[in-house]
Design a protein around this motif. Structure first.
Motif, PDB file in Angstrom:
ATOM      1  N   TYR A 327       0.811  -1.210   0.000  1.00  0.00           N
ATOM      2  CA  TYR A 327       0.000   0.000   0.000  1.00  0.00           C
ATOM      3  C   TYR A 327       0.853   1.273   0.000  1.00  0.00           C
ATOM      4  CZ  TYR A 327      -4.016   2.930   1.310  1.00  0.00           C
ATOM      5  OH  TYR A 327      -5.021   3.865   1.333  1.00  0.00           O
ATOM      6  N   TYR A 328       2.099   1.183   0.512  1.00  0.00           N
ATOM      7  CA  TYR A 328       2.916   2.383   0.697  1.00  0.00           C
ATOM      8  C   TYR A 328       4.081   2.452  -0.284  1.00  0.00           C
ATOM      9  CZ  TYR A 328       0.638   2.304   5.301  1.00  0.00           C
ATOM     10  OH  TYR A 328      -0.268   2.267   6.316  1.00  0.00           O
ATOM     11  N   ALA A 329       4.552   3.688  -0.498  1.00  0.00           N
ATOM     12  CA  ALA A 329       5.831   3.896  -1.180  1.00  0.00           C
ATOM     13  C   ALA A 329       6.955   3.596  -0.203  1.00  0.00           C
ATOM     14  CB  ALA A 329       5.931   5.338  -1.675  1.00  0.00           C
ATOM     15  N   HIS A 330       8.086   3.161  -0.736  1.00  0.00           N
ATOM     16  CA  HIS A 330       9.233   2.790   0.080  1.00  0.00           C
ATOM     17  C   HIS A 330      10.473   3.509  -0.437  1.00  0.00           C
ATOM     18  CE1 HIS A 330       7.460  -0.684   2.286  1.00  0.00           C
ATOM     19  NE2 HIS A 330       6.622  -0.654   1.273  1.00  0.00           N
ATOM     20  N   PRO A 331      11.504   3.588   0.419  1.00  0.00           N
ATOM     21  CA  PRO A 331      12.779   4.106  -0.091  1.00  0.00           C
ATOM     22  C   PRO A 331      13.276   3.217  -1.224  1.00  0.00           C
ATOM     23  CG  PRO A 331      12.808   3.860   2.303  1.00  0.00           C
ATOM     24  CD  PRO A 331      11.576   3.186   1.828  1.00  0.00           C
ATOM     25  N   ASP A 332      13.850   3.842  -2.239  1.00  0.00           N
ATOM     26  CA  ASP A 332      14.385   3.055  -3.342  1.00  0.00           C
ATOM     27  C   ASP A 332      15.568   2.226  -2.827  1.00  0.00           C
ATOM     28  OD1 ASP A 332      16.148   2.366  -5.611  1.00  0.00           O
ATOM     29  OD2 ASP A 332      14.695   3.486  -6.792  1.00  0.00           O
ATOM     30  N   PRO A 333      15.459   0.901  -2.855  1.00  0.00           N
ATOM     31  CA  PRO A 333      16.527   0.077  -2.260  1.00  0.00           C
ATOM     32  C   PRO A 333      17.859   0.227  -2.970  1.00  0.00           C
ATOM     33  CG  PRO A 333      14.956  -1.281  -3.473  1.00  0.00           C
ATOM     34  CD  PRO A 333      14.366   0.085  -3.397  1.00  0.00           C
ATOM     35  N   ASP A 334      17.837   0.432  -4.278  1.00  0.00           N
ATOM     36  CA  ASP A 334      19.103   0.599  -5.000  1.00  0.00           C
ATOM     37  C   ASP A 334      19.789   1.907  -4.627  1.00  0.00           C
ATOM     38  OD1 ASP A 334      18.816  -1.808  -6.344  1.00  0.00           O
ATOM     39  OD2 ASP A 334      17.677  -0.904  -7.978  1.00  0.00           O
TER      40      ASP A 334
END
Length: 494
Positions: A327-334
């Motif tokens: 449901y949420y946006a996340h920090p871009d892992p790369d």
């Protein structure tokens, strides 16, 4: 007989030794080059990204309760007198060794003392200062200085640091060994000193009319006299920590062997995401990964509709369940977690300084063009994310972003941009600025364990109740009706 004589000799030698000699550990060094001490002090200035300060500033939440939560149940602060003692040791070592840069170490030492004292007073209120670090004079229970007096002394330390560095930089080319920030460049240190002076003055905006501190005049002196008070020129003058991949102790603190999992554990907060989507800020596409529920959109990575943040006040289980459903946006892992070097962590940067200038001019503290400083701050902040040219021009041309003038709306715009710039940067600065101004509005909900309030301070360290109870009680009585409470309103916020 020989054994008896040997034993007697040992007793005689021990009896002739001074107590301070007996206290020295022969297995540990008692002296050190000043540069070595400086390195340790600089490392103690650092706040890691993706940690409690950023979570409390509502940039991201925690979906796994194992790693923490959003309770706002602050505990006690930590004293920074150990670091100040090391600064004093650095100064002594520079004199003892006859280091050619001893005046430089002394000038930087003035700044470092102010840095740590300001940090303590912003968190707690009144603190010991004028009588602190005086154990050799047998003052082991120092009185607490009024917060106003702490600020006054710190501003004087910073003024003296600037003046001293100005003389040094105009007459010599001293270099400080052990400087991990600026490689010993005292010109950059002088610029940092004045940037920090602006930060401190802006933090006292509620006390702008205090006749003793003369905050507007001090602010104008710095902004309008760059020949005496130079400021950072661009991002190359940022106070920042950089990381490497050769030594595990210097890895990016966010580095993870499972970057996707680290990303899922840190869903972005609604306070930050809503501001970014409302301003249609392209930095969001750089730092964030869209929610999985937006996968059906043709170009969801570059569509603001794809980004939804978690409300910081939401109960932990609901955040965890919603995050699991994408449901949420996340920090871009790369971008944040996959690299050992990551991106630098800025502790005090050129963009912040520009926003401070814009805020001071907006408040009428100095002549100048607040809009130009505001725009320069945005451009520099975006450049740090690799954004330049048309994408930045288009962003600045939006009506909602164009500076509204030296009025309340213009001030809100400055503070919003400052908040955006502090994402994963600046330690507690985003929180302290929100505490001072109320901008942006923070979410409060059932996860809050502080009676539905955002704390205004930290309590004093527990050992103060053992080592300095009388003076602590006097400080609590005059500030917070005798209670060491998280919601007490310190002098600088009144």
């Amino acid at each position: 007989m020989k054994r008896w004589l040997t034993f007697t000799a040992i007793i005689c030698i021990s009896a002739c030794m001074k107590p301070e000699d007996l206290q020295k550990n022969p297995n540990k060094a008692n002296t050190s080059p000043p540069g070595n001490v400086l390195t340790g002090v600089e490392m103690d200035m650092f706040y890691s990204p993706w940690d409690f300060p950023q979570r409390s500033s509502q940039y991201h939440c925690i979906s796994n309760a194992y790693y923490g939560g959003q309770s706002y149940n602050f505990g006690s602060a930590s004293h920074r007198f150990y670091q100040i003692r090391n600064v004093m040791q650095m100064e002594r070592e520079a004199v003892r060794t006859g280091d050619p840069a001893k005046r430089g170490y002394a000038a930087v030492g003035l700044f470092l003392k102010a840095w740590f004292y300001i940090q303590m007073t912003q968190q707690m209120g009144d603190i010991p200062m004028s009588q602190s670090m005086m154990a050799e004079q047998e003052i082991i229970s120092p009185v607490y200085d009024l917060q106003k007096d702490v600020y006054r002394q710190c501003l004087d330390l910073l003024r003296r640091a600037n003046d001293s560095l100005g003389v040094i930089n105009s007459t010599s080319q001293q270099q400080l060994a052990g400087d991990i920030f600026f490689s010993g460049d005292l010109d950059k240190w002088q610029r940092l000193v004045n940037a920090f002076r602006l930060r401190v003055l802006i933090s006292l905006s509620k006390k702008a009319n205090d006749p003793d501190l003369k905050i507007p005049a001090a602010f104008a002196e710095i902004v309008q006299h760059p020949e005496r008070c130079p400021l950072p020129r661009d991002n190359r003058d940022n106070l920042q920590v950089t990381y490497g991949e050769d030594d595990v102790s210097n890895y990016n603190p966010g580095y993870s062997a499972t970057p996707e999992a680290s990303s899922r554990n840190n869903p972005l907060a609604a306070t930050y995401v809503s501001l970014m989507t409302g301003l249609r800020d392209p930095r969001l596409f750089v730092v964030a990964q869209p929610s999985r529920q937006s996968d059906s959109l043709p170009d969801n990575k570059n569509d603001f509709r794809s980004y939804r943040g978690a409300s910081t006040g939401t109960l932990q289980k609901l955040i965890s369940d919603s995050a699991a459903m994408g449901y949420y946006a996340h920090p871009d892992p790369d971008y944040w977690f996959s690299s050992k070097t990551g991106r630098p962590t800025i502790m005090l940067g050129f963009p912040e300084t520009q926003f401070a200038i814009a805020e001071g001019i907006n408040r009428g503290w100095a002549d100048g063009d607040a809009g130009a400083a505001y725009t320069a701050g945005i451009r520099a902040a975006m450049k740090a994310y690799g954004l330049e040219g048309k994408v930045v021009d288009d962003y600045l041309q939006q009506a909602v972003v164009q500076y509204a003038g030296d009025n309340t709306l213009g001030l809100v715009q400055i503070l919003h941009q400052k908040y955006i710039d502090f994402f994963q940067m600046g330690g507690w600065e985003a929180f302290l600025n929100q505490r001072r101004t109320g901008i942006p509005v923070f979410h409060i909900g059932p996860s809050n364990e502080n009676g539905g309030r955002i704390p205004l301070r930290w309590s004093y360290p527990p050992y103060e109740y053992i080592d300095n109870l009388k003076n602590l009680q006097a400080a609590l009585s005059r500030q917070y009706q005798g209670l060491d409470q998280l919601n007490g309103r310190m002098w600088s916020l009144q």
